[in-house]
Write a protein that holds these residues in place. Structure first.
Motif, PDB file in Angstrom:
ATOM      1  N   PHE A  92       0.906  -1.041  -0.113  1.00 27.82           N
ATOM      2  CA  PHE A  92      -0.079  -0.028  -0.008  1.00 27.82           C
ATOM      3  C   PHE A  92       0.910   1.280   0.203  1.00 27.82           C
ATOM      4  O   PHE A  92       1.814   1.510   1.046  1.00 27.82           O
ATOM      5  CB  PHE A  92      -0.872  -0.028   1.127  1.00 27.82           C
ATOM      6  CG  PHE A  92      -1.877  -1.124   1.525  1.00 27.82           C
ATOM      7  CD1 PHE A  92      -3.251  -0.865   0.451  1.00 27.82           C
ATOM      8  CD2 PHE A  92      -1.741  -2.224   1.960  1.00 27.82           C
ATOM      9  CE1 PHE A  92      -4.167  -2.009   0.796  1.00 27.82           C
ATOM     10  CE2 PHE A  92      -2.535  -3.340   1.961  1.00 27.82           C
ATOM     11  CZ  PHE A  92      -3.850  -3.224   1.359  1.00 27.82           C
ATOM     12  N   LEU A  93       0.544   2.035  -0.963  1.00 27.21           N
ATOM     13  CA  LEU A  93       1.489   3.437  -1.097  1.00 27.21           C
ATOM     14  C   LEU A  93       0.497   4.481  -1.124  1.00 27.21           C
ATOM     15  O   LEU A  93      -0.443   4.542  -1.764  1.00 27.21           O
ATOM     16  CB  LEU A  93       2.242   3.322  -2.232  1.00 27.21           C
ATOM     17  CG  LEU A  93       3.260   2.123  -2.427  1.00 27.21           C
ATOM     18  CD1 LEU A  93       3.846   2.248  -3.826  1.00 27.21           C
ATOM     19  CD2 LEU A  93       4.211   2.320  -1.365  1.00 27.21           C
ATOM     20  N   SER A  94       0.834   5.533  -0.103  1.00 25.28           N
ATOM     21  CA  SER A  94       0.056   6.770  -0.162  1.00 25.28           C
ATOM     22  C   SER A  94      -0.016   7.864  -1.386  1.00 25.28           C
ATOM     23  O   SER A  94       1.123   8.160  -1.796  1.00 25.28           O
ATOM     24  CB  SER A  94       0.004   7.367   1.258  1.00 25.28           C
ATOM     25  OG  SER A  94      -0.484   6.660   2.289  1.00 25.28           O
ATOM     26  N   LEU A  95      -0.954   8.267  -1.887  1.00 23.65           N
ATOM     27  CA  LEU A  95      -1.141   9.116  -2.804  1.00 23.65           C
ATOM     28  C   LEU A  95      -1.596  10.409  -2.241  1.00 23.65           C
ATOM     29  O   LEU A  95      -1.102  11.673  -2.500  1.00 23.65           O
ATOM     30  CB  LEU A  95      -2.135   8.792  -4.040  1.00 23.65           C
ATOM     31  CG  LEU A  95      -1.606   7.843  -5.158  1.00 23.65           C
ATOM     32  CD1 LEU A  95      -2.807   7.489  -5.909  1.00 23.65           C
ATOM     33  CD2 LEU A  95      -0.471   8.442  -5.988  1.00 23.65           C
ATOM     34  N   PHE A  96      -2.460  10.513  -1.183  1.00 23.77           N
ATOM     35  CA  PHE A  96      -2.839  11.519  -0.809  1.00 23.77           C
ATOM     36  C   PHE A  96      -3.627  11.204   0.666  1.00 23.77           C
ATOM     37  O   PHE A  96      -4.233  10.337   0.779  1.00 23.77           O
ATOM     38  CB  PHE A  96      -4.149  12.271  -1.493  1.00 23.77           C
ATOM     39  CG  PHE A  96      -4.910  13.116  -0.757  1.00 23.77           C
ATOM     40  CD1 PHE A  96      -4.340  14.558  -0.399  1.00 23.77           C
ATOM     41  CD2 PHE A  96      -5.974  12.835  -0.090  1.00 23.77           C
ATOM     42  CE1 PHE A  96      -4.952  15.828   0.159  1.00 23.77           C
ATOM     43  CE2 PHE A  96      -6.753  14.158   0.662  1.00 23.77           C
ATOM     44  CZ  PHE A  96      -6.492  15.094   0.701  1.00 23.77           C
ATOM     45  N   ASN A  97      -3.310  11.962   1.783  1.00 30.22           N
ATOM     46  CA  ASN A  97      -4.091  11.661   3.055  1.00 30.22           C
ATOM     47  C   ASN A  97      -4.621  12.870   3.547  1.00 30.22           C
ATOM     48  O   ASN A  97      -3.837  14.165   3.686  1.00 30.22           O
ATOM     49  CB  ASN A  97      -2.947  11.149   4.156  1.00 30.22           C
ATOM     50  CG  ASN A  97      -2.403   9.879   3.834  1.00 30.22           C
ATOM     51  OD1 ASN A  97      -3.167   8.878   3.450  1.00 30.22           O
ATOM     52  ND2 ASN A  97      -0.976   9.561   3.501  1.00 30.22           N
ATOM     53  N   GLY A  98      -5.760  13.026   4.115  1.00 25.69           N
ATOM     54  CA  GLY A  98      -6.371  14.281   4.427  1.00 25.69           C
ATOM     55  C   GLY A  98      -7.277  13.709   5.931  1.00 25.69           C
ATOM     56  O   GLY A  98      -7.106  12.561   6.171  1.00 25.69           O
ATOM     57  N   ARG A  99      -8.000  14.963   6.502  1.00 24.32           N
ATOM     58  CA  ARG A  99      -8.662  14.563   7.441  1.00 24.32           C
ATOM     59  C   ARG A  99      -9.754  13.530   7.357  1.00 24.32           C
ATOM     60  O   ARG A  99     -10.348  13.228   8.219  1.00 24.32           O
ATOM     61  CB  ARG A  99      -8.928  15.934   8.201  1.00 24.32           C
ATOM     62  CG  ARG A  99      -9.893  16.797   7.260  1.00 24.32           C
ATOM     63  CD  ARG A  99     -10.506  17.980   8.156  1.00 24.32           C
ATOM     64  NE  ARG A  99      -9.389  18.671   8.576  1.00 24.32           N
ATOM     65  CZ  ARG A  99      -8.842  19.778   7.992  1.00 24.32           C
ATOM     66  NH1 ARG A  99      -9.198  20.137   6.868  1.00 24.32           N
ATOM     67  NH2 ARG A  99      -8.017  20.366   8.631  1.00 24.32           N
ATOM     68  N   SER A 100     -10.316  13.676   6.012  1.00 20.47           N
ATOM     69  CA  SER A 100     -11.612  13.016   5.928  1.00 20.47           C
ATOM     70  C   SER A 100     -11.234  11.397   5.295  1.00 20.47           C
ATOM     71  O   SER A 100     -12.424  11.032   5.009  1.00 20.47           O
ATOM     72  CB  SER A 100     -13.000  13.712   5.088  1.00 20.47           C
ATOM     73  OG  SER A 100     -13.181  15.068   5.562  1.00 20.47           O
ATOM     74  N   GLY A 101     -10.191  11.318   4.837  1.00 17.65           N
ATOM     75  CA  GLY A 101      -9.672  10.272   4.011  1.00 17.65           C
ATOM     76  C   GLY A 101      -8.675   9.912   3.379  1.00 17.65           C
ATOM     77  O   GLY A 101      -7.975  11.174   3.370  1.00 17.65           O
ATOM     78  N   SER A 102      -8.158   9.017   2.509  1.00 19.95           N
ATOM     79  CA  SER A 102      -6.869   8.763   1.844  1.00 19.95           C
ATOM     80  C   SER A 102      -7.225   8.226   0.492  1.00 19.95           C
ATOM     81  O   SER A 102      -8.235   7.962   0.153  1.00 19.95           O
ATOM     82  CB  SER A 102      -6.141   8.016   2.593  1.00 19.95           C
ATOM     83  OG  SER A 102      -6.065   8.209   4.054  1.00 19.95           O
ATOM     84  N   ILE A 103      -6.306   8.510  -0.261  1.00 18.41           N
ATOM     85  CA  ILE A 103      -6.164   7.826  -1.498  1.00 18.41           C
ATOM     86  C   ILE A 103      -5.034   6.985  -1.621  1.00 18.41           C
ATOM     87  O   ILE A 103      -3.909   7.715  -1.536  1.00 18.41           O
ATOM     88  CB  ILE A 103      -6.077   8.599  -2.660  1.00 18.41           C
ATOM     89  CG1 ILE A 103      -7.396   9.586  -2.690  1.00 18.41           C
ATOM     90  CG2 ILE A 103      -6.261   8.057  -3.954  1.00 18.41           C
ATOM     91  CD1 ILE A 103      -7.452  10.820  -3.526  1.00 18.41           C
TER      92      ILE A 103
END
Length: 397
Positions: free
Chosen positions: A220-231
């Motif tokens: 699993f590799l993160s593209l985007f992480n924010g307060r409401s969720g991730s991609i």
């Protein structure tokens, strides 16, 4: 077995111990200790070169977790330190001597990650990436990715992965996830061919790509992480079919003072740390007065992906009794997270008025229990930290 004190002149020689006991003692030594003793003891040197011993040691070492920290005072005075829970002290990993001949004066290095005997560094001025194998004493420049040269700030810890080959293999794979032209891509470098390839990730269909039913087979590799969720991009370890995963965090938008990966002073209430399809939420309380501002840990929560990857699901929280043992005031805090072999490991590094503190926490997903690994002082006062990473163990080959 009882131990009796005797004059040094009558001490039983190491060579008189049973060979099985000698091998057992050496087998349980951290690799840096073994290498050091090898140079001063012929018996240890002969044992280490035996093929059966090398095989047994590498098998044991490959599952041993290490924590590495790269610290520096100035460009030409930097040190890579390693610590394992099998020891009670930090080890100096000899890589600076390998780097100095090829690193231009004034170049700024940042430690990205490690796996097995391989360590990756990013060069800020030239925007290059190099690999270092201290056991083989080999330094290799990695060609620019399809996205071109990248500065140190472009690399996100939760968005990349280093995978060393099996014991005895002299290759590694380096993967990272990034948006390109607003489309999600997985980029992979293979040291054996010295080439990159890129794969566009497709939208998931509600099923995570677990291979052969083994959790560690999925990356699993993160593209985007924010307060409401991730991609995230999810891909099997041997697959050419990356997919997009979009886990939501229920209630994540209710707290506005949030940081991802790094928190500074009194402006942040909550820190999120990501890695290997897991997330930790570190909540803090502020203590303010007219002279200084400090914060202390209030809670540490572990979250994981739901069965179909559509949401972050709460797993566990560090017990209050353990929080009381580890919490200290801080001004700055950052984290690093990995999941391997059914164990989630996290390290929180904080600084308060120039004093560094390191907290290593583990959560066993099968036994459902937390443990704290006490970490000795790394003598970082007056130094800057230029990278931190977990890794599998160093091996003899």
């Amino acid at each position: 077995m009882e131990v009796h004190r005797a004059p040094a002149t009558s001490t039983v020689g190491f060579s008189l111990l049973p060979s099985e006991l000698i091998q057992y003692i050496i087998l349980n030594l951290p690799l840096p200790d073994m290498v050091r003793l090898k140079s001063v003891n012929k018996i240890i040197a002969s044992v280490i070169t035996e093929q059966d011993f090398v095989k047994d040691y590498n098998l044991k070492s490959s599952s041993t977790p290490w924590l590495f920290i790269y610290k520096k005072r100035w460009h030409r005075h930097s040190v890579l330190h390693g610590f394992t829970d099998r020891s009670n002290r930090w080890f100096k990993v000899s890589i600076v001597e390998l780097l100095n001949p090829i690193i231009p004066p004034g170049e700024d290095l940042y430690f990205l990650m490690a796996s097995g005997n391989y360590f990756l560094f990013a060069l800020n001025s030239s925007r290059e990436v190099i690999s270092v194998n201290p056991m083989a004493k080999v330094v290799k420049k990695i060609p620019a990715s399809p996205l071109g040269p990248r500065g140190t700030s472009s690399w996100r810890r939760s968005g990349m992965k280093l995978i060393s080959g099996p014991s005895g293999a002299d290759y590694f794979r380096f993967l990272f996830a990034e948006f390109h032209a607003n489309r999600p891509f997985l980029f992979e470098y293979h040291s054996r061919t010295d080439t990159w390839r890129s794969m566009e990730a497709r939208e998931g269909v509600g099923v995570l790509p677990h291979v052969d039913g083994r959790e560690d087979d999925c990356i699993f590799l993160s593209l985007f992480n924010g307060r409401s969720g991730s991609i995230l991009i999810a891909v099997g370890s041997q697959s050419d079919d990356p997919m997009i995963v979009r886990p939501r965090l229920e209630g994540g938008g209710q707290e506005h003072r949030l940081a991802v990966g790094f928190s500074w002073g009194d402006i942040i209430d909550r820190l999120h740390v990501y890695g290997d399809g897991s997330m930790m939420i570190i909540r803090s309380d502020g203590v303010n007065d007219r002279i200084k501002t400090e914060r202390t840990l209030r809670s540490v929560e572990l979250w994981g992906l739901g069965p179909n990857g559509s949401s972050w699901e709460f797993i566990s929280i560090v017990p209050n009794g353990l929080i009381e043992k580890i919490k200290k005031p801080y001004g700055v805090i950052m984290g690093c997270l990995e999941k391997r072999g059914g164990v989630v490991r996290a390290v929180l590094v904080s600084n308060y008025e120039g004093i560094w503190d390191i907290i290593w926490l583990c959560y066993d997903t099968m036994r459902k229990n937390w443990t704290w690994v006490p970490v000795p002082d790394c003598k970082m006062k007056g130094s800057n930290m230029a990278g931190i990473a977990f890794s599998s163990g160093l091996t003899l080959s």
